[in-house]
Scaffold this active site. Structure first.
Site, PDB file in Angstrom:
ATOM      1  N   ARG A 191      13.902  17.697 -27.512  1.00 39.28           N
ATOM      2  CA  ARG A 191      14.512  18.096 -28.792  1.00 39.28           C
ATOM      3  C   ARG A 191      15.658  17.158 -29.160  1.00 39.28           C
ATOM      4  NH1 ARG A 191      18.030  21.977 -29.095  1.00 39.28           N
ATOM      5  NH2 ARG A 191      17.085  23.253 -27.463  1.00 39.28           N
ATOM      6  N   TYR A 218       8.048  19.225 -56.380  1.00 37.71           N
ATOM      7  CA  TYR A 218       7.040  19.911 -55.563  1.00 37.71           C
ATOM      8  C   TYR A 218       7.369  21.409 -55.560  1.00 37.71           C
ATOM      9  CZ  TYR A 218       4.631  21.344 -51.297  1.00 37.71           C
ATOM     10  OH  TYR A 218       3.846  21.991 -50.386  1.00 37.71           O
ATOM     11  N   LYS A 227       1.384  13.484 -46.218  1.00 36.83           N
ATOM     12  CA  LYS A 227       0.564  12.980 -47.312  1.00 36.83           C
ATOM     13  C   LYS A 227       0.142  11.521 -47.044  1.00 36.83           C
ATOM     14  CE  LYS A 227       1.630  17.044 -48.790  1.00 36.83           C
ATOM     15  NZ  LYS A 227       2.741  17.342 -49.674  1.00 36.83           N
TER      16      LYS A 227
HETATM   17  C1  LIG Z   1       3.828  18.273 -49.712  1.00 33.85           C
HETATM   18  C2  LIG Z   1       5.104  17.875 -50.324  1.00 33.85           C
HETATM   19  C3  LIG Z   1       6.332  18.314 -49.802  1.00 33.85           C
HETATM   20  C4  LIG Z   1       6.400  19.268 -48.631  1.00 33.85           C
HETATM   21  O1  LIG Z   1       5.963  18.642 -47.456  1.00 33.85           O
HETATM   22  P1  LIG Z   1       5.265  19.433 -46.233  1.00 33.85           P
HETATM   23  O2  LIG Z   1       4.944  18.311 -45.298  1.00 33.85           O
HETATM   24  O3  LIG Z   1       4.087  20.148 -46.771  1.00 33.85           O
HETATM   25  O4  LIG Z   1       6.290  20.365 -45.678  1.00 33.85           O
HETATM   26  C5  LIG Z   1       7.486  17.857 -50.407  1.00 33.85           C
HETATM   27  N1  LIG Z   1       7.459  17.019 -51.464  1.00 33.85           N
HETATM   28  C6  LIG Z   1       6.293  16.589 -51.999  1.00 33.85           C
HETATM   29  C7  LIG Z   1       6.303  15.676 -53.161  1.00 33.85           C
HETATM   30  C8  LIG Z   1       5.084  17.001 -51.447  1.00 33.85           C
HETATM   31  O5  LIG Z   1       3.931  16.571 -51.990  1.00 33.85           O
END
Ligand SMILES: *Cc1c(COP(=O)(O)O)cnc(C)c1O
Length: 389
Positions: A69, A123, A213
């Site tokens: 951690r 988001y 992503k």
């Molecule tokens: C998906 C997303 C998030 C959140 O991320 P997670 O990995 O799902 O927690 C934040 N900002 C944008 C632009 C996203 O597409």
């Protein structure tokens, strides 16, 4: 593809492949090892006591990680690579994009500056986290150009996403940074990726990614990362140690691996997205197409339009989602395969309807994350699905 900036000794593509791998030759390995240890031998308690204190202060003392951690070498390599690609001093990895945003907000609260100014649309999850004030922050929503006047004495952060999700509206970061003055500007760069835009080069001070992503790019790893200066990175590491939102080593390995192909993936996906945007715009079954840089809009700071587009359907948009065969009807974005979803029902469901409408997220809108499939196959699928609308 990308303008080389000061600090980069090689092209972006070369850094994407080689960054964060400096210690591999010395280790005598070719691929980064995945270190799954949760704990490490601590033989001299006096030395380790001192090192624990340094970890807790957000530093990264050399030697054993002590406990995973506090530090993990596989995560550290991914962080170092991402920092290079974002032209940042440091980067800090987290369990998800939301864990990364949470740490940034807690840093503002802990500094006694709990007021946040943010630009919509964001988001859906970020919008919700800010609007509900769960972490003790207080929110003011402002349009670009009105951000300066929304800043108060206790404003700790200005937050923007560009291009915005799902309207793909671009914000001029240099102009916004000027409005922010001394207040740190955090840019969610998830959609643009450092391939098409590096916010720190335009005056931002913090860059956030949902690494889930494009950075991972294959729809099989969840993570988040923040690129920033060393001082803020130390604050984030302190918070990460205290709250435990760590990125797991296998996830970090996959994310680091994903960075190597990020430039070619984003370039190819952008080319296909631009072509699909053109074809959709000519189609009478489509009312509006949103794609960065597409006329009458002009590109602000993105070097290509990116892999995400949205469009408004004449008729029932949700029927198109149900009718696709090759494209997967699903939330998330940035994978090698194409995904389509209805933001008003899914990603932006959690945002109040009035707020959703006011920032242009209407029920006719669909968001398409373009993958690496052949453009004609994707078009054939969209064409047959649009018949269902
Ligand atoms: C998906 C997303 C998030 C959140 O991320 P997670 O990995 O799902 O927690 C934040 N900002 C944008 C632009 C996203 O597409």
């Amino acid at each position: 593809m990308i303008v080389h900036t000061v600090g980069m000794t090689h092209s972006f593509a070369t850094h994407a492949v080689h960054a964060g791998r400096d210690d591999l030759a010395e280790l005598g390995v070719h691929a980064p090892p995945i270190d799954l240890s949760t704990t490490y031998p601590a033989v001299d308690s006096h030395t380790e006591a001192d090192r624990i204190s340094r970890f807790a202060a957000g530093q990264q003392p050399p030697g054993s990680p002590l406990y995973s951690r506090l530090h993990n070498p596989t995560v550290g390599r991914f962080e170092s690579a991402l920092a290079t690609l974002e032209n940042a001093e440091a980067a800090v990895g987290f369990a998800s994009g939301m864990a990364a945003l949470t740490a940034c907000l807690l840093a503002a609260v802990a500094a006694g500056k709990p007021h946040v100014v943010a630009v919509r649309p964001l988001y859906g999850g970020s919008d919700h986290l800010l609007n509900c004030g769960l972490l003790g922050t207080r929110i003011s929503w402002a349009e670009p150009g009105r951000v300066g006047e929304a800043i108060e004495a206790d404003t700790g952060l200005v937050l923007v996403e560009t291009p915005a999700n799902p309207t793909l509206t671009e914000v001029d970061l240099a102009a916004l940074a000027a409005e922010c003055g001394e207040v740190p500007l955090l840019v969610d760069n998830t959609i643009a990726t450092p391939v098409t835009q590096r916010p720190l080069d335009h005056g931002a001070s913090i860059v956030l990614h949902s690494a889930t992503k494009f950075l991972g790019g294959h729809g099989d790893v969840m993570g988040g990362v923040v690129a920033c200066d060393e001082a803020f990175a130390a604050r984030l590491r302190q918070i990460r140690i205290a709250t435990g939102g760590v990125l797991d080593p296998f996830g970090a390995y996959l994310l680091h691996r994903g960075l190597a192909t990020l430039p070619v993936r984003v370039a190819a996906q952008s080319r296909t997205a631009a072509e699909l945007a053109d074809r959709l715009a000519e189609d009478p079954r489509v009312a509006v197409v949103h794609y960065p840089g597409r006329a009458p809009r002009r590109p602000v700071q993105m070097e290509s339009g990116g892999a995400l587009l949205s469009f408004e359907v004449v008729g029932d948009a949700t029927r198109v989602v149900s009718a696709v065969q090759l494209i997967t009807p699903a939330v998330s974005l940035g994978s090698v395969d194409s995904l389509i979803q209805h933001p008003a029902s899914l990603t932006h469901r959690i945002v109040d309807e009035a707020d959703r409408q006011s920032c242009g997220v209407n029920t006719a809108m669909l968001r398409l994350s373009v993958g690496l499939e052949g453009v004609d196959d994707l078009w054939a699928d969209l064409d047959q699905a649009l018949k269902a609308a």
